[in-house]
Design a protein around this motif. Structure first.
Motif, PDB file in Angstrom:
ATOM      1  N   GLU A  89       8.535  16.737   8.026  1.00 18.68           N
ATOM      2  CA  GLU A  89       8.463  17.609   6.857  1.00 18.68           C
ATOM      3  C   GLU A  89       9.240  17.011   5.676  1.00 18.68           C
ATOM      4  O   GLU A  89       8.771  17.040   4.537  1.00 18.68           O
ATOM      5  N   ASP A  92       7.452  14.059   4.130  1.00 18.69           N
ATOM      6  CA  ASP A  92       6.374  14.486   3.253  1.00 18.69           C
ATOM      7  C   ASP A  92       6.920  14.833   1.867  1.00 18.69           C
ATOM      8  O   ASP A  92       6.391  14.401   0.843  1.00 18.69           O
ATOM      9  N   TYR A  93       8.017  15.590   1.845  1.00 18.01           N
ATOM     10  CA  TYR A  93       8.629  15.970   0.568  1.00 18.01           C
ATOM     11  C   TYR A  93       9.117  14.745  -0.198  1.00 18.01           C
ATOM     12  O   TYR A  93       8.840  14.579  -1.388  1.00 18.01           O
ATOM     13  N   ARG A  95       8.305  11.583   0.141  1.00 15.73           N
ATOM     14  CA  ARG A  95       7.257  10.643  -0.248  1.00 15.73           C
ATOM     15  C   ARG A  95       6.628  11.080  -1.570  1.00 15.73           C
ATOM     16  O   ARG A  95       6.285  10.272  -2.400  1.00 15.73           O
ATOM     17  N   LYS A  96       6.509  12.404  -1.747  1.00 17.93           N
ATOM     18  CA  LYS A  96       5.851  12.913  -2.959  1.00 17.93           C
ATOM     19  C   LYS A  96       6.790  13.018  -4.157  1.00 17.93           C
ATOM     20  O   LYS A  96       6.327  13.250  -5.264  1.00 17.93           O
TER      21      LYS A  96
END
Lengths: 177, 135
Positions: A89, A92-93, A95-96
């Motif tokens: 999780e 994901d945060y 990476r963006k």
């Protein structure tokens, strides 16, 4: 009836005006995206903000964050390991929201200053950072004379977690070299 | 009318507080039961305190009390980063020991950091006893 509608319409109009105003002034507060995006992810703040400030992701490129996450068992001399689910999780945060993904100007500058083959694990070891702060890892807070690690951004930049570094009311007056 | 609604909100608050106390006890109970199933017990607060104060191992290991304050009811300070750590004792900090996964996560990290190995179920149970009873 037409009169009543007009009155309610007026209220609605004012309300919408207020919404637009609130929205735009909020964005002004983000310094028109001049600085770094604030930390807005609760999981990140909890998991990566327990031992130190939750560093805004816009301070390092995504590839750096991925490398940090893949080595949490040996994290700057600490064990910061996480369960697989949490890590996915956070990955994901991060990476963006890395510096290279950001629309904030300072983040873009940071991203542009780091050669593509480099993956710095510290913000405080990038050339961008050293240009502002010098080379020392231990620095004094002039007021108290206390020596702190230069990684403790919030001691001199009180709103670091909100992504504000370009403040003229820094807690200290002179550079620490 | 007002007296009545006042009474009701008081009653609700009381119920809620009871619920919170229950929830905390439940997490510690759950953990202690788990450790018992792993063969540990009975648990002893004094042994838990000894763990808290025993020196860390190796060059980098710090004592628990070095980051968490000599008195676990006081605010601590991370030895490496200098960040303040809210009191570890659930007696002054109601947010502590509320989430079994969080407790286990920090046991894993901090025992490895302090002692260079994981803590045994016995050590963890003793430590929870200490935290919930130390005065």
């Amino acid at each position: 009836m037409p009169y009543r509608l007009g009155w309610m319409g007026g209220v609605a109009f004012l309300f919408m005006g207020w919404l637009v105003f609130a929205y735009s002034s909020e964005h002004k507060q983000g310094d028109g995206k001049r600085d770094v995006a604030p930390v807005e992810n609760a999981l990140y703040r909890a998991e990566c903000g327990s031992c130190h400030l939750a560093y805004p992701p816009g301070l390092l490129p995504s590839r750096s964050w991925e490398k940090i996450l893949s080595g949490l068992e040996e994290h700057f001399g600490e064990n910061a390991e996480l369960s697989g689910e949490l890590r996915v999780e956070l990955e994901d945060y991060l990476r963006k929201h890395g510096a290279d993904q950001s629309s904030y100007r300072r983040s873009q500058k940071i991203a542009a200053s780091i050669p593509a083959q480099q993956m710095p694990l510290r913000i405080s070891e990038t050339a961008y950072f050293r240009h502002e702060h010098g080379e020392h890892r231990l620095v004094k807070i002039p007021g108290s004379g206390e020596k702190i690690s230069v990684s403790r951004c919030e001691q001199c930049h009180p709103r670091a977690e909100q992504g504000f570094f370009d403040e003229h009311k820094l807690r200290i007056s002179s550079r620490n070299r | 009318m007002q007296g009545r609604s006042c009474f009701f909100s008081l009653a609700w608050m009381l119920l809620f507080a009871l619920f919170l106390v229950e929830a905390e006890a439940a997490v510690v109970e759950e953990l202690l039961n788990r450790y018992q199933e792993q063969g540990a017990g009975p648990f002893n607060a004094q042994r838990g305190e000894r763990l808290y104060r025993q020196p860390g191992t190796g060059d980098e290991g710090s004592r628990c009390a070095e980051c968490h304050a000599e008195d676990p009811r006081k605010v601590g300070k991370h030895v490496r980063t200098g960040k303040e750590i809210a009191p570890l004792s659930p007696q002054v900090n109601p947010e502590r020991l509320q989430d079994a996964a969080k407790v286990e996560k920090w046991f894993l990290r901090n025992c490895k950091g302090s002692l260079g190995r994981e803590c045994t179920p016995q050590e963890k149970g003793d430590f929870l006893r200490y935290l919930t009873t130390a005065r």
